[in-house]
Enzyme design. Sequence first.
Site, PDB file in Angstrom:
ATOM      1  N   GLN A   1      -5.875   2.243  -0.540  1.00 21.61           N
ATOM      2  CA  GLN A   1      -5.729   3.696  -0.501  1.00 21.61           C
ATOM      3  C   GLN A   1      -7.099   4.369  -0.634  1.00 21.61           C
ATOM      4  O   GLN A   1      -7.849   4.101  -1.562  1.00 21.61           O
ATOM      5  CB  GLN A   1      -4.808   4.167  -1.634  1.00 21.61           C
ATOM      6  CG  GLN A   1      -4.564   5.664  -1.636  1.00 21.61           C
ATOM      7  CD  GLN A   1      -3.851   6.150  -0.377  1.00 21.61           C
ATOM      8  OE1 GLN A   1      -2.912   5.526   0.098  1.00 21.61           O
ATOM      9  NE2 GLN A   1      -4.317   7.259   0.180  1.00 21.61           N
TER      10      GLN A   1
ATOM     11  N   LYS B   1       4.692   5.254  -0.076  1.00 19.54           N
ATOM     12  CA  LYS B   1       4.621   4.050   0.752  1.00 19.54           C
ATOM     13  C   LYS B   1       5.377   2.891   0.102  1.00 19.54           C
ATOM     14  O   LYS B   1       6.088   2.133   0.783  1.00 19.54           O
ATOM     15  CB  LYS B   1       3.157   3.684   0.994  1.00 19.54           C
ATOM     16  CG  LYS B   1       2.430   4.711   1.871  1.00 19.54           C
ATOM     17  CD  LYS B   1       0.919   4.541   1.860  1.00 19.54           C
ATOM     18  CE  LYS B   1       0.246   5.647   2.659  1.00 19.54           C
ATOM     19  NZ  LYS B   1      -1.228   5.597   2.598  1.00 19.54           N
TER      20      LYS B   1
ATOM     21  N   ASP C   1      -3.398  -1.049   8.001  1.00 17.36           N
ATOM     22  CA  ASP C   1      -3.911   0.276   8.327  1.00 17.36           C
ATOM     23  C   ASP C   1      -4.577   0.293   9.694  1.00 17.36           C
ATOM     24  O   ASP C   1      -4.793   1.364  10.278  1.00 17.36           O
ATOM     25  CB  ASP C   1      -4.934   0.728   7.270  1.00 17.36           C
ATOM     26  CG  ASP C   1      -4.292   1.531   6.148  1.00 17.36           C
ATOM     27  OD1 ASP C   1      -3.316   2.243   6.428  1.00 17.36           O
ATOM     28  OD2 ASP C   1      -4.761   1.429   5.007  1.00 17.36           O
TER      29      ASP C   1
END
Length: 329
Positions: free
Chosen positions: A98, A54, A121
């Site tokens: 994460q 990412k 997200d």
Amino acid sequence: MTARTLDGLKIRDEVFAEIRTQVVELHLQQHIRPGLAAVLVGENPASQLYVKSKIEASHHLGLSSWMHTPAASSTTDDLLKLVDELNLDYRVDGILIQLPLPKHVDTKRILEAVDPAKDVDGFHPVNLGRLVSGRPGLVACTPAGCMEILRRNDIPIEGANAVVLGRSDIVGKPMALLLMHGDATVTICHSKTRDLPEVVRRADIVVAAMGRAGYVAADWIKPGATVIDVGTNKVTDAAEAAALLKNFPQRLEKFQAKGSVLIGDVHPDAVNTAGALTPVPGGVGPMTITMLMSNTVKAAKLRRGDAAQDRPSSPDAQQTARPSAAGAR
């Protein structure tokens, strides 16, 4: 007839090209460079790989990025403090936590502490609520990526019968909402659904997100239907691999050489039933990171675009807290 392949890698490259153009325009016209801060707690190898990919994508697209690596022993309060710092940092448009977090950490508290305007997200209840009500917001990346695959392959959504297998907050529910907003008629299925094969057989669009290798049999798929396979299941058992790949000798040979294979939630034989199908790997997977990057740029526009003329001119004045870990890129 073999199903048409819905290539996520090709669409990723198309979207990345569009994102690069947007990033350049934001920088030249409004002096904005979107920024993504990733928080990786502990040393989980799989998570390290995901976050690295990412951050590399951010760098590739011209975004600013920061990596924060708190120790695995960090407490919920430690992480809440870090999230608060990132919420206050003007340069940070997107905050990525994460998962999974260590078991002693209250994951829901951490995720809900993220400013919804920076929740790239799309997990925050506020953003899910905006999706429910059809208001602008940040949408969970995997469902958003599925919709890009459908739209860019000219799959008819309006009026289609769609079945979503799985009801998670991060895939199933937002996927159903996005399809409904596209004027599809949507059925959400789960482990308690009665006559599941018959329900799936009525679908023009099937989105499988249950996390079980080859669970959706080929004869569940209506001939010509579009199948979006969200599953990425690592199969290591030789007997299971042999059963799933008996009609794919080349893939079976690769399994025997490597000792593992990635299988979606839909049985590989569905390639001979469906009209269009996302491969595993190379279908939905690449689109998740793609939409994370897209959300970061979208967050910068929503959060900073309208107020660009009012923001401080000096870089040091654009923040109230600096990212605390290595790696601005």
